[in-house]
Design an enzyme around this catalytic site. Structure first.
Site, PDB file in Angstrom:
ATOM      1  N   TRP A  22       0.824  -1.211   0.000  1.00  0.00           N
ATOM      2  CA  TRP A  22       0.000   0.000   0.000  1.00  0.00           C
ATOM      3  C   TRP A  22       0.852   1.252   0.000  1.00  0.00           C
ATOM      4  O   TRP A  22       0.500   2.243  -0.650  1.00  0.00           O
ATOM      5  CB  TRP A  22      -0.997  -0.027   1.162  1.00  0.00           C
ATOM      6  CG  TRP A  22      -1.922  -1.195   1.010  1.00  0.00           C
ATOM      7  CD1 TRP A  22      -1.968  -2.317   1.781  1.00  0.00           C
ATOM      8  CD2 TRP A  22      -2.913  -1.389  -0.023  1.00  0.00           C
ATOM      9  NE1 TRP A  22      -2.908  -3.191   1.297  1.00  0.00           N
ATOM     10  CE2 TRP A  22      -3.499  -2.651   0.198  1.00  0.00           C
ATOM     11  CE3 TRP A  22      -3.338  -0.628  -1.100  1.00  0.00           C
ATOM     12  CZ2 TRP A  22      -4.516  -3.161  -0.626  1.00  0.00           C
ATOM     13  CZ3 TRP A  22      -4.343  -1.134  -1.920  1.00  0.00           C
ATOM     14  CH2 TRP A  22      -4.916  -2.384  -1.680  1.00  0.00           C
ATOM     15  N   LYS A  51     -12.471  -2.011   7.500  1.00  0.00           N
ATOM     16  CA  LYS A  51     -11.817  -2.980   8.386  1.00  0.00           C
ATOM     17  C   LYS A  51     -12.297  -2.752   9.823  1.00  0.00           C
ATOM     18  O   LYS A  51     -13.076  -3.531  10.345  1.00  0.00           O
ATOM     19  CB  LYS A  51     -10.309  -2.884   8.258  1.00  0.00           C
ATOM     20  CG  LYS A  51      -9.863  -3.205   6.827  1.00  0.00           C
ATOM     21  CD  LYS A  51      -8.539  -2.624   6.522  1.00  0.00           C
ATOM     22  CE  LYS A  51      -8.236  -2.494   5.053  1.00  0.00           C
ATOM     23  NZ  LYS A  51      -8.308  -3.698   4.262  1.00  0.00           N
ATOM     24  N   ASP A  65      -1.461   6.462   6.673  1.00  0.00           N
ATOM     25  CA  ASP A  65      -2.532   5.582   6.217  1.00  0.00           C
ATOM     26  C   ASP A  65      -2.784   4.603   7.368  1.00  0.00           C
ATOM     27  O   ASP A  65      -1.942   3.760   7.660  1.00  0.00           O
ATOM     28  CB  ASP A  65      -2.060   4.852   4.953  1.00  0.00           C
ATOM     29  CG  ASP A  65      -3.062   3.800   4.468  1.00  0.00           C
ATOM     30  OD1 ASP A  65      -4.114   3.614   5.112  1.00  0.00           O
ATOM     31  OD2 ASP A  65      -2.778   3.166   3.427  1.00  0.00           O
TER      32      ASP A  65
END
Ligand code: PMP
Length: 360
Positions: free
Chosen positions: A102, A195, A171
């Site tokens: 990511w 999530k 992030d």
């Protein structure tokens, strides 16, 4: 009722009491005679849902004054582009710490807008670690520094955050609200909701007003943080249902005792599985170095590849869902987000223990 041990990496398990409340309210939310799906986002009822969700987030994370909370769309992936678009000038450099897939994707977007300097310490070792120190050269003159607090695919997590002298951006898609965080050390935190926060379709951004004031001027309207901040995340239709569910999830976290209690529960859940890996080093191999282990995504493989196939097949047959590792790493991955019950983690640990005993 049929519920399963769901170890998906995201979208992921939601707390059962939240699902039950949604079920109760699905046709008539709070005597409105309609569901939240059907409410106007300009109605007082929806405004109060969004305001409550924001207030709960501020309370749980102890967000100081001087920060805005934004409810956006486009996933964490759109943030990869919005951040440099808003905060990186063509003649400026941004610092990115590469700790997994990511962060690599975040870098790729930033490179479209300006220069990028990367810390590659973790990459060099196959993404098993989190860098202990950042090179001062990395940060010199940088418009901001970007980290990924938890690496969903490799299963590594920052246990504490770097102190830097430039705006720090994180992030936190895969570990937000799993533990207390020093929000005041960050200029911007972002997370896709699917999530730990709620359903997909919502991205939460926590941003310092000082950073907003420095944003680039010529940014497309929908990608301009200041537009969303000025319009209280209602420049256009926000993802109303996801914001409502996030509010319920936050209420559930508060009932658990807040993020400190959640952190303890998460640590115990993760320890039950890591301890099986550590007890059988000749059988299981963890991907992350011990100091960098994530409490959210636990990655490991079996030393014997044929047995690993059998392990995954048996896990599936025993209805443990989501255990196969991400295609880029292989092996196994168990995601233990906030809403995964301790009993599910323990059942899986017992399965691992029994499988190792049986095949050694
Ligand atoms: N960052 C991290 C750490 C992630 O785990 C994910 C999704 N798994 C993303 C970014 C991308 O999120 P989205 O699908 O919301 O764009």
């Amino acid at each position: 009722m049929h519920r399963i041990d769901n170890f998906n990496a995201g979208p992921a398990a939601l707390p059962l009491p939240v699902l039950e409340q949604i079920q109760r309210e699905i046709t008539d939310y709070n005597y409105t005679g309609m569901s939240v799906f059907e409410l106007s986002h300009r109605s007082d009822t929806y405004e109060s849902i969004q305001a409550k969700t924001e207030a709960r987030l501020r309370e749980l994370l102890s967000i100081p004054d001087g920060y805005r909370v934004l409810f956006l769309q486009g996933g964490a992936s759109l943030q990869f582009a919005m951040i440099p678009m808003n905060f990186l000038g063509r003649d400026q450099t941004a610092a990115y710490v590469l700790t997994g897939v990511w962060s690599e994707k975040a870098v790729k977007e930033a490179q479209q807008f300006g220069a990028v300097r990367c810390d590659e310490q973790a990459k060099a070792g196959g993404y098993r670690t989190i860098p202990a120190h950042l090179d001062v050269g990395l940060l010199e003159g940088a418009a901001y520094a970007h980290i990924t607090s938890n690496n969903t695919i490799y299963g590594t997590q920052w246990s504490s955050f770097p102190k830097v002298n430039v705006p720090l951006i994180a992030d936190m898609s895969s570990d937000i609200l799993s533990r207390p965080i020093p929000v005041q050390d960050f200029s911007l935190i972002y997370a896709g909701a699917q999530k730990n926060l709620g359903p997909a379709g919502l991205t939460v951004v926590i941003v310092r007003e000082e950073l907003l004031a420095k944003a680039n001027q010529h940014v497309p309207t929908m990608l301009d943080y200041n537009v969303h901040a000025k319009n209280n995340s209602m420049y256009n239709t926000p993802p109303t249902f996801s914001v409502y569910v996030m509010g319920l999830v936050l209420e559930w976290i508060a009932e658990q005792g807040g993020v400190t209690a959640i952190e303890r529960q998460n640590a115990a859940k993760a320890a039950s599985i890591y301890s099986v890996i550590d007890e059988h080093p000749e059988f299981y191999v963890g991907h992350a170095e011990v100091a960098a282990r994530s409490a959210m995504n636990l990655t490991f493989r079996l030393r014997d590849e044929a047995l690993e196939k059998k392990f995954l097949a048996e896990a599936k047959a025993k209805v443990f869902v989501g255990v196969k590792g991400h295609r880029s790493v292989g092996g196994c991955r168990v995601s233990l987000y906030n809403a995964v019950p301790a009993a599910a983690a323990h059942r899986f640990a017992e399965f691992m223990q029994a499988f190792a005993r049986q095949h050694q």
